[in-house]
Design a protein around this motif. Sequence first.
Motif, short mmCIF file in Angstrom:
data_model
loop_
_atom_site.label_atom_id
_atom_site.label_comp_id
_atom_site.label_asym_id
_atom_site.label_seq_id
_atom_site.Cartn_x
_atom_site.Cartn_y
_atom_site.Cartn_z
N ASP A 108 -40.11 29.92 -2.82
CA ASP A 108 -38.72 30.10 -3.41
C ASP A 108 -38.13 31.48 -3.01
O ASP A 108 -37.29 32.07 -3.14
CB ASP A 108 -38.85 29.81 -4.56
CG ASP A 108 -38.66 28.30 -5.00
OD1 ASP A 108 -38.18 27.54 -4.07
OD2 ASP A 108 -39.31 28.05 -6.24
N GLU A 109 -39.49 32.54 -2.58
CA GLU A 109 -39.29 33.83 -2.32
C GLU A 109 -38.64 33.94 -0.93
O GLU A 109 -38.66 32.87 -0.04
CB GLU A 109 -40.65 34.66 -2.67
CG GLU A 109 -40.91 34.74 -3.87
CD GLU A 109 -40.08 35.64 -4.63
OE1 GLU A 109 -39.41 36.58 -3.92
OE2 GLU A 109 -40.23 35.31 -5.88
N ILE A 110 -38.19 35.12 -0.37
CA ILE A 110 -37.59 35.35 0.96
C ILE A 110 -38.71 35.63 1.79
O ILE A 110 -39.42 36.50 1.75
CB ILE A 110 -36.38 36.49 0.74
CG1 ILE A 110 -35.31 36.22 -0.26
CG2 ILE A 110 -36.11 36.72 2.05
CD1 ILE A 110 -34.33 37.34 -0.56
N GLU A 157 -52.96 42.68 13.31
CA GLU A 157 -52.39 43.86 12.57
C GLU A 157 -50.96 44.09 12.49
O GLU A 157 -50.62 44.95 11.52
CB GLU A 157 -53.02 44.93 13.62
CG GLU A 157 -54.54 45.07 13.79
CD GLU A 157 -55.05 45.98 14.76
OE1 GLU A 157 -56.12 46.64 14.47
OE2 GLU A 157 -54.36 46.39 15.72
N ARG A 158 -50.34 43.45 13.14
CA ARG A 158 -48.88 43.88 13.06
C ARG A 158 -47.87 42.58 12.49
O ARG A 158 -46.91 42.96 12.00
CB ARG A 158 -48.15 43.88 14.61
CG ARG A 158 -48.55 45.08 15.49
CD ARG A 158 -48.26 45.01 16.82
NE ARG A 158 -48.33 43.71 17.60
CZ ARG A 158 -47.13 43.07 18.10
NH1 ARG A 158 -46.26 43.76 18.22
NH2 ARG A 158 -47.22 42.05 18.40
N CYS A 159 -48.75 41.92 11.93
CA CYS A 159 -47.97 40.59 11.15
C CYS A 159 -47.62 41.09 9.77
O CYS A 159 -48.21 41.94 9.12
CB CYS A 159 -49.08 39.62 11.08
SG CYS A 159 -48.56 38.25 10.02
N LEU A 160 -46.26 40.79 9.46
CA LEU A 160 -45.97 41.06 7.95
C LEU A 160 -46.27 40.22 6.85
O LEU A 160 -45.89 40.29 5.96
CB LEU A 160 -44.26 41.18 8.30
CG LEU A 160 -43.71 42.25 9.15
CD1 LEU A 160 -42.14 42.27 8.99
CD2 LEU A 160 -44.52 43.59 8.75
N CYS A 161 -46.90 39.06 7.27
CA CYS A 161 -47.34 38.35 6.34
C CYS A 161 -47.95 38.86 5.21
O CYS A 161 -48.12 38.26 3.87
CB CYS A 161 -48.01 36.94 6.96
SG CYS A 161 -47.16 35.89 7.90
N LYS A 162 -48.72 39.81 5.53
CA LYS A 162 -49.89 40.53 4.44
C LYS A 162 -48.84 40.97 3.35
O LYS A 162 -49.36 41.17 2.36
CB LYS A 162 -50.56 41.66 5.31
CG LYS A 162 -51.38 40.98 6.36
CD LYS A 162 -52.41 42.20 6.96
CE LYS A 162 -51.60 43.07 7.70
NZ LYS A 162 -50.94 42.44 9.20
N SER A 163 -47.86 41.26 3.51
CA SER A 163 -46.70 41.88 2.50
C SER A 163 -45.63 41.11 2.13
O SER A 163 -44.85 41.36 1.36
CB SER A 163 -46.31 43.41 2.84
OG SER A 163 -45.54 43.20 3.78
N CYS A 164 -45.69 39.84 2.58
CA CYS A 164 -44.58 38.93 2.29
C CYS A 164 -44.13 38.45 1.29
O CYS A 164 -45.52 38.05 0.41
CB CYS A 164 -44.68 37.85 3.16
SG CYS A 164 -43.22 36.67 3.28
#
Length: 99
Positions: A71-73, A11-18
């Motif tokens: 290649d994205e941040i 739920e807290r992981c930021l990968c979903k919007s990376c």
Amino acid sequence: MEVGYNKRNLERCLCKSCPVQIDSICANERKLNMLDTLANMKEGSLMPEPANMAAIYCSIGKSTCADINTDEICQCNKCPVFSENNLSTLYYCKLGKED
């Protein structure tokens, strides 16, 4: 350190919007399934198969989606899961979890 594969981290992981996977068709399909699964998950339920996830790569290892764009941040270092587990590398989706 072993990062827990659990609902709280998912739920807290930021990968979903990376940005690394924001344009990935594969990751976006997995993300939709994952969000649906999370919404219907009851406390104590078994976690879905890691291969179906588009998140917490620091726990499950590298992504199997071939269309992510490293290649994205990467934003791992902004993630609460990253800081709480004292992680040190980035791009877990490409490199896999730490040893």
